[in-house]
Design an enzyme around this catalytic site. Structure first.
Site, mmCIF file in Angstrom:
data_model
loop_
_atom_site.group_PDB
_atom_site.id
_atom_site.type_symbol
_atom_site.label_atom_id
_atom_site.label_comp_id
_atom_site.label_asym_id
_atom_site.label_seq_id
_atom_site.Cartn_x
_atom_site.Cartn_y
_atom_site.Cartn_z
ATOM 1 N N ASP A 1 -16.527 0.033 4.074
ATOM 2 C CA ASP A 1 -15.331 0.788 3.700
ATOM 3 C C ASP A 1 -15.178 0.769 2.186
ATOM 4 O OD1 ASP A 1 -14.432 -1.812 3.252
ATOM 5 O OD2 ASP A 1 -12.492 -1.507 4.216
ATOM 6 N N ARG B 164 0.835 -1.198 0.000
ATOM 7 C CA ARG B 164 0.000 0.000 0.000
ATOM 8 C C ARG B 164 0.865 1.241 0.000
ATOM 9 N NH1 ARG B 164 -3.337 0.462 5.196
ATOM 10 N NH2 ARG B 164 -3.561 -1.762 4.730
ATOM 11 N N SER C 122 -8.417 0.285 0.164
ATOM 12 C CA SER C 122 -9.210 -0.008 1.356
ATOM 13 C C SER C 122 -9.905 1.260 1.870
ATOM 14 C CB SER C 122 -8.338 -0.656 2.421
ATOM 15 O OG SER C 122 -9.106 -1.120 3.509
ATOM 16 N N HIS C 123 -9.663 1.603 3.147
ATOM 17 C CA HIS C 123 -10.323 2.766 3.756
ATOM 18 C C HIS C 123 -9.410 3.991 3.799
ATOM 19 C CE1 HIS C 123 -7.995 0.834 6.916
ATOM 20 N NE2 HIS C 123 -7.952 1.991 7.531
ATOM 21 N N HIS D 51 -13.659 -6.014 10.471
ATOM 22 C CA HIS D 51 -13.444 -7.214 9.653
ATOM 23 C C HIS D 51 -14.111 -8.387 10.379
ATOM 24 C CE1 HIS D 51 -10.340 -5.689 6.823
ATOM 25 N NE2 HIS D 51 -9.964 -4.924 7.829
ATOM 26 N N ASP E 86 -13.486 -0.883 0.030
ATOM 27 C CA ASP E 86 -13.433 -2.121 -0.756
ATOM 28 C C ASP E 86 -14.316 -3.225 -0.188
ATOM 29 O OD1 ASP E 86 -11.716 -2.552 1.472
ATOM 30 O OD2 ASP E 86 -10.520 -4.003 0.362
ATOM 31 N N ASP F 277 -14.670 -4.915 2.676
ATOM 32 C CA ASP F 277 -14.328 -6.021 3.582
ATOM 33 C C ASP F 277 -14.489 -5.636 5.056
ATOM 34 O OD1 ASP F 277 -12.094 -4.391 3.859
ATOM 35 O OD2 ASP F 277 -10.653 -5.888 3.152
ATOM 36 N N ARG F 278 -14.808 -4.359 5.329
ATOM 37 C CA ARG F 278 -15.059 -3.916 6.705
ATOM 38 C C ARG F 278 -16.461 -3.354 6.819
ATOM 39 N NH1 ARG F 278 -11.426 0.589 8.004
ATOM 40 N NH2 ARG F 278 -12.376 0.459 10.055
ATOM 41 N N LYS G 52 -4.038 -6.372 -2.256
ATOM 42 C CA LYS G 52 -4.251 -7.465 -1.307
ATOM 43 C C LYS G 52 -4.085 -8.755 -2.092
ATOM 44 C CE LYS G 52 -7.189 -4.864 1.865
ATOM 45 N NZ LYS G 52 -8.544 -4.652 2.450
#
Length: 469
Positions: free
Chosen positions: A247, A17, A109-110, A335, A249, A251-252, A119
């Site tokens: 978020d 990242r 992501s966030h 998550h 993407d 996943d959260r 990822k």
């Protein structure tokens, strides 16, 4: 020979990242694809063209990174399935669905909009930690041979939605009087949420489902105050039963109950323990991360399950789920991982369906939260600390705490967490930022104040000032 030097700051513990066109660029994407592809080929010497699935979130830089990642994978001799725009969990699902040898999601992501990253999955397991460092070393050393690979675009959206709505089969009609507000935050989950809400009974209000890498309405973090306020305000307006946010993407997850209370990930995990359909509960362990409350821990045990506190980080938890065959795990950050009737990865959309399936059976989150004992828990506090010293600081702390506390009251698998008659406190080094993370929970306000004083004193003795980062 192909050779590449990644900016060392982008090779993180859980993923890769960085800031696009500063620490991360399209050449990094190409070289990641190439050296990752060669890594897979070396693990599968009898397979001429290993199958790799790639996807991307909705950030402005994602298409150019995806194009170059694909080119690098082709150069390494891989067969590539390009599933296009979608949430990270859809990429994980596609990896299982196509029985792929590896998978990579391009996502920030966030993080703020100028960030992006990758990822990575190898053989259905997270590719993280030492794997990422070894890949960086491999790229620095270089590789002389190139190969001929190929790629094609494939669609997986319909199969993914069909899979994640399975938990409400047969009970969908029970949702006709329920109202749910969904906040996609202009992230990659938007189109999938629009799709799945058309297949669920009830009244569904979907906010910001149009994917926009500028994130014009709020930061794509379901625990961010601006996100929660917008979601909460809309819930009040429509008298919603629950609010669900994602978020960037997908996943959260972030959740607000009917009474307007944001629900922490550990308490949400305890609630979701209700949804596990397993016979031998006494032999099943639900995993919580090191930042979690003992309230959640004790509640899980009250359901007849075992509970375990483990390392923070989605990659660490996915690994632990497989090690002990855990049916459920959850992090404070949102998550949530199901492995009872799902694949064991973090999927906020699937988690939302599991929550709604409980609602359809009149097992309501707000009632559950209202039954929990009152404690005084701090937010997650971040204190600036250089990467050069943060882990040494934690090691010194551990040595001193083990002299002051009984070993059974100390957990040292991820920083140091100490339990006493007042409650507990945690000090750990962040794996993603130059920061020390602090959290504590007291049985009363007075206990919380005392825990804060102890934490401050211990950090002061290590030369760390109490200033929020």
């Amino acid at each position: 020979m192909l050779q590449h030097f990644f900016d060392p700051t982008i090779l993180r513990s859980y993923d890769i990242r960085g800031i696009y066109e500063k620490t991360l660029n399209k050449e990094d994407a190409f070289m990641l694809g190439f050296f990752y592809g060669i890594t897979v080929k070396k693990k599968l010497p009898t397979k001429e063209n290993p199958l790799i699935v790639i996807g991307m979130d909705g950030r402005l830089s994602s298409p150019i990174l995806e194009e170059n990642l694909n080119a690098g994978l082709e150069k390494s001799g891989c067969e590539v399935y390009r599933i296009g725009l979608g949430p990270t969990p859809m990429l994980y699902f596609a990896s299982h669905y196509f029985e792929a040898d590896g998978a990579i999601q391009i996502t920030g992501s966030h993080n703020p909009k100028d960030y992006n990253g990758f990822k990575i999955v190898l053989d259905q397991n997270s590719f993280f930690g030492d794997d990422i460092q070894k890949l960086g070393k491999f790229a620095r050393e270089g590789y002389a041979q190139t190969y001929f690979g190929f790629s094609k675009s494939v669609s997986i959206n319909d199969q993914y939605i069909k899979k994640i709505i399975e938990p409400i089969k047969g009970i969908n009609k029970n949702l006709v009087d329920k109202t749910v507000v969904w906040d996609c935050g202009n992230g990659a989950s938007g189109p999938c949420v629009e799709n799945l809400t058309k297949k669920i009974s009830g009244n569904h209000i979907v906010l910001y489902s149009e994917v926009d890498g500028n994130f014009p309405n709020h930061h794509p973090d379901p625990t961010d105050e601006s996100t929660l306020k917008i979601l909460s305000d809309k819930m009040k307006e429509v008298n919603a039963d629950i609010g669900i946010g994602f978020d960037g993407d997908g996943d959260r997850i972030g959740v607000i109950d009917k009474k307007g209370r944001p629900i922490a990930g550990d308490l949400l995990t305890a609630f979701l323990s209700n949804s596990l359909e397993i016979n031998d509960k006494e032999n099943q362990t639900v995993i919580l991360d090191i930042k979690s409350s003992y309230v959640a821990y004790d509640k899980i045990i009250s359901f007849g399950l075992n509970a375990e506190i483990g390392k923070t980080g989605h990659s660490n938890i996915k690994k632990r789920i497989k090690e002990i065959n855990s049916p459920l795990a959850g992090e404070m950050s949102g998550h949530i991982f199901f492995a009872d009737k799902y694949y064991g990865y973090d999927d906020a959309l699937y988690t939302s369906i599991r929550i709604i399936s409980l609602m359809s059976n009149n097992i309501n989150l707000d009632k559950f939260i209202s039954t929990l004992p009152k404690t005084y828990v701090s937010p997650e506090i971040k204190l600036y600390c250089s990467d050069k010293i943060k882990f040494q600081l934690i090691n010194r702390l551990i040595d001193k705490v083990l002299k002051d506390y009984s070993p059974e009251n100390v957990i040292t698998l991820d920083g140091v967490r100490a339990k006493n008659e007042m409650g507990w406190w945690l000090i750990r080094a962040s794996n993603t930022e130059e920061a020390i993370i602090v959290r504590f929970e007291g049985k009363s306000q007075k206990d919380q104040d005392k825990l804060l004083m102890e934490v401050k004193e211990r950090l002061k003795n290590e030369g760390l000032t109490w200033e929020y980062s």
